[in-house]
Enzyme design. Structure first.
Site, mmCIF file in Angstrom:
data_model
loop_
_atom_site.group_PDB
_atom_site.id
_atom_site.type_symbol
_atom_site.label_atom_id
_atom_site.label_comp_id
_atom_site.label_asym_id
_atom_site.label_seq_id
_atom_site.Cartn_x
_atom_site.Cartn_y
_atom_site.Cartn_z
ATOM 1 N N CYS A 187 37.051 39.304 50.099
ATOM 2 C CA CYS A 187 36.057 40.377 49.911
ATOM 3 C C CYS A 187 34.768 40.110 50.698
ATOM 4 C CB CYS A 187 35.730 40.548 48.430
ATOM 5 S SG CYS A 187 37.175 41.058 47.492
ATOM 6 N N HIS A 228 29.275 44.184 47.962
ATOM 7 C CA HIS A 228 30.698 44.361 47.718
ATOM 8 C C HIS A 228 30.871 44.946 46.322
ATOM 9 C CE1 HIS A 228 34.851 43.793 47.079
ATOM 10 N NE2 HIS A 228 34.678 42.829 46.197
ATOM 11 N N ASN A 285 37.619 48.463 43.689
ATOM 12 C CA ASN A 285 37.282 47.322 44.549
ATOM 13 C C ASN A 285 38.224 47.356 45.755
ATOM 14 O OD1 ASN A 285 37.278 44.782 45.763
ATOM 15 N ND2 ASN A 285 37.063 43.670 43.836
HETATM 16 N N1 COA Z 1 43.238 47.069 29.486
HETATM 17 C C1 COA Z 1 43.120 46.740 28.214
HETATM 18 N N2 COA Z 1 42.954 45.466 27.784
HETATM 19 C C2 COA Z 1 42.883 44.523 28.726
HETATM 20 C C3 COA Z 1 42.983 44.800 30.105
HETATM 21 C C4 COA Z 1 43.170 46.149 30.470
HETATM 22 N N3 COA Z 1 43.277 46.514 31.753
HETATM 23 N N4 COA Z 1 42.880 43.655 30.802
HETATM 24 C C5 COA Z 1 42.728 42.680 29.903
HETATM 25 N N5 COA Z 1 42.714 43.193 28.646
HETATM 26 C C6 COA Z 1 42.569 42.493 27.380
HETATM 27 C C7 COA Z 1 42.891 41.022 27.498
HETATM 28 O O1 COA Z 1 44.277 40.800 27.357
HETATM 29 C C8 COA Z 1 42.088 40.449 26.335
HETATM 30 O O2 COA Z 1 42.807 40.677 25.143
HETATM 31 P P1 COA Z 1 42.803 39.577 23.959
HETATM 32 O O3 COA Z 1 41.384 39.464 23.538
HETATM 33 O O4 COA Z 1 43.701 40.202 22.942
HETATM 34 O O5 COA Z 1 43.327 38.326 24.580
HETATM 35 C C9 COA Z 1 40.849 41.335 26.283
HETATM 36 O O6 COA Z 1 41.195 42.544 26.977
HETATM 37 C C10 COA Z 1 39.649 40.713 26.919
HETATM 38 O O7 COA Z 1 40.045 40.178 28.195
HETATM 39 P P2 COA Z 1 39.012 39.545 29.163
HETATM 40 O O8 COA Z 1 39.715 39.067 30.386
HETATM 41 O O9 COA Z 1 38.169 38.560 28.400
HETATM 42 O O10 COA Z 1 38.130 40.835 29.514
HETATM 43 P P3 COA Z 1 36.753 40.898 30.241
HETATM 44 O O11 COA Z 1 35.744 41.471 29.343
HETATM 45 O O12 COA Z 1 36.409 39.623 30.949
HETATM 46 O O13 COA Z 1 37.060 42.011 31.374
HETATM 47 C C11 COA Z 1 37.520 42.074 33.727
HETATM 48 C C12 COA Z 1 38.055 41.751 32.358
HETATM 49 C C13 COA Z 1 38.594 41.740 34.760
HETATM 50 C C14 COA Z 1 37.201 43.562 33.792
HETATM 51 C C15 COA Z 1 36.215 41.280 33.992
HETATM 52 O O14 COA Z 1 36.412 39.926 33.629
HETATM 53 C C16 COA Z 1 35.753 41.343 35.409
HETATM 54 O O15 COA Z 1 35.463 42.401 35.934
HETATM 55 N N6 COA Z 1 35.632 40.180 36.079
HETATM 56 C C17 COA Z 1 35.228 40.147 37.463
HETATM 57 C C18 COA Z 1 36.424 40.451 38.316
HETATM 58 C C19 COA Z 1 36.060 40.731 39.740
HETATM 59 O O16 COA Z 1 34.989 41.131 40.070
HETATM 60 N N7 COA Z 1 37.053 40.520 40.598
HETATM 61 C C20 COA Z 1 36.965 40.834 41.992
HETATM 62 C C21 COA Z 1 36.265 39.784 42.734
HETATM 63 S S1 COA Z 1 36.108 40.219 44.410
#
Ligand code: COA
Length: 347
Positions: free
Chosen positions: A132, A274, A304
């Site tokens: 990215c 980004h 993204n």
């Molecule tokens: N829909 C519903 N539930 C989901 C899900 C989805 N798409 N993806 C994950 N979950 C669930 C998980 O399984 C977890 O369930 P549990 O509590 O029963 O185990 C719960 O939601 C929380 O998961 P978590 O990973 O802690 O969520 P989060 O609040 O961290 O959000 C992201 C996840 C990916 C949205 C977030 O971490 C994020 O945006 N991170 C940055 C990623 C990024 O920028 N990547 C690109 C870099 S270039």
């Protein structure tokens, strides 16, 4: 005996450059197919509410694996538009530099294929993989090629078809909801006005944190992430670790870049980051108290798009007349590697 004083070393002479670098044209390209949160609800266990609350994304554009477009198709379309808007043709370019981590094939490179399609002739063509951060890396490298005089006109592209590497099942849902496909491009050209070009830049990497965001391509344990056949060829992400990295990196990167250019946050007309997650972006925007019309977010409708996300916004702002000559513009990115970087321009 008192030691003889060490003669002070004179500071290294700053090179003086006789050419500036201008952005002569910008273009972008998107696949037609829209993948909305409602579409995702039908194929995995997720909800529009969960996705919007966590990421700000409502829909993204994706390619069709059978009918395309390919990475090369999107990259060519974006670069051709940038050339048209610059009033140039392919043969005006000396180099095509394409940031991508999703070429259509390992070789030939996307840039080789694009150079041929736009009729550029037998010019240099380089693909660069900075994930990215790729477009920021490419802009910084292309700028310096021109500034020191080895090239005069360069087509810089950011193009990715990341959804080829997304698992659209509930197992892969945390990453699947984030990504979309796109390409963006700009033409960099030498000019007489030496004030135009980079005011400051930064490029970094740290593979000690590679395990937080990677795409395993074969069946073995990578880093300390356990092998599972569902992981092969799909984005593996520790969302919370990436989130923490991003919310601390963006503000630091902005501060360092402003400091090395000797300008204040308010002196920069546009910040184009980004597009990873709306929450990460608004946290950085609030930290510097920047208004929405200076710190841009379009992730809601694009997702993204990896190396394409920055030139996509640059194109929107340029076509709507909001980016103008004389302004200052900062590009900022972070991504897999982990990598991060910035690029502050005087237009
Ligand atoms: N829909 C519903 N539930 C989901 C899900 C989805 N798409 N993806 C994950 N979950 C669930 C998980 O399984 C977890 O369930 P549990 O509590 O029963 O185990 C719960 O939601 C929380 O998961 P978590 O990973 O802690 O969520 P989060 O609040 O961290 O959000 C992201 C996840 C990916 C949205 C977030 O971490 C994020 O945006 N991170 C940055 C990623 C990024 O920028 N990547 C690109 C870099 S270039």
């Amino acid at each position: 005996m008192t030691p003889a004083p060490t003669p002070s070393t004179p500071p290294p002479a700053q090179p003086t450059f006789t050419r500036g670098v201008r952005i002569a044209g910008v273009g972008s390209a998107l696949p037609e197919r829209i993948l909305s949160n409602a579409d995702l609800e039908k194929i995995m266990d997720t909800s529009d509410e969960w996705i919007v609350q966590r990421t700000g994304i409502r829909e993204r554009r994706i390619h069709d694996p059978k009918t395309g477009p390919s990475t090369t198709d999107l990259a060519t379309e974006a670069l051709q538009k940038a050339l048209d808007r610059a009033g140039m043709v392919g043969s005006d370019l000396d180099l095509v530099l394409c940031a991508t981590m999703t070429p259509d094939m390992p070789t030939p490179s996307v840039s080789c294929l694009v150079a041929d399609r736009i009729g550029a002739g037998q010019i240099a063509a380089i693909d660069l993989n900075g994930a990215c951060s790729g477009f920021v890396y490419a802009m910084n490298c292309a700028h310096d090629f021109i500034r020191i005089g080895s090239q005069t006109t360069i087509g810089v592209i950011g193009a990715d078809l990341i959804t080829r590497f997304v698992d659209y099942s509930t197992f892969g849902r945390a990453a699947a909801i984030l990504f979309g496909d796109a390409a963006g491009a700009c033409i960099l050209q030498a000019c007489d006005d030496t004030s135009k070009g980079l005011l400051a830049q930064a490029m970094h990497s740290d593979a000690s944190r590679a395990k937080h965001l990677f795409i395993p391509c074969c069946e073995r344990d990578f880093f300390d992430v356990e092998y599972d056949e569902r992981r092969v060829n799909s984005v593996q992400m520790n969302g919370q670790a990436v989130f923490r990295f991003a919310v601390t990196t963006f503000p630091k990167l902005i501060e360092q870049t402003l400091e090395s250019a000797g300008v204040q946050a308010g002196d920069v007309d546009h910040y184009i980051c980004h597009q990873s997650n709306a929450r990460i972006l608004t946290a950085a925007r609030d930290r510097f108290g920047l208004p929405e019309d200076r710190f841009h977010i379009n992730i809601g409708s694009r997702g993204n798009t990896v190396a394409a996300s920055i030139p996509l916004i640059l194109d929107e702002l340029t076509q709507s007349g909001r980016v103008k000559e004389g302004q200052k513009i900062m590009f900022l990115a972070f991504g897999a590697g982990l990598t991060w970087g910035s690029s502050l321009w005087q237009l």
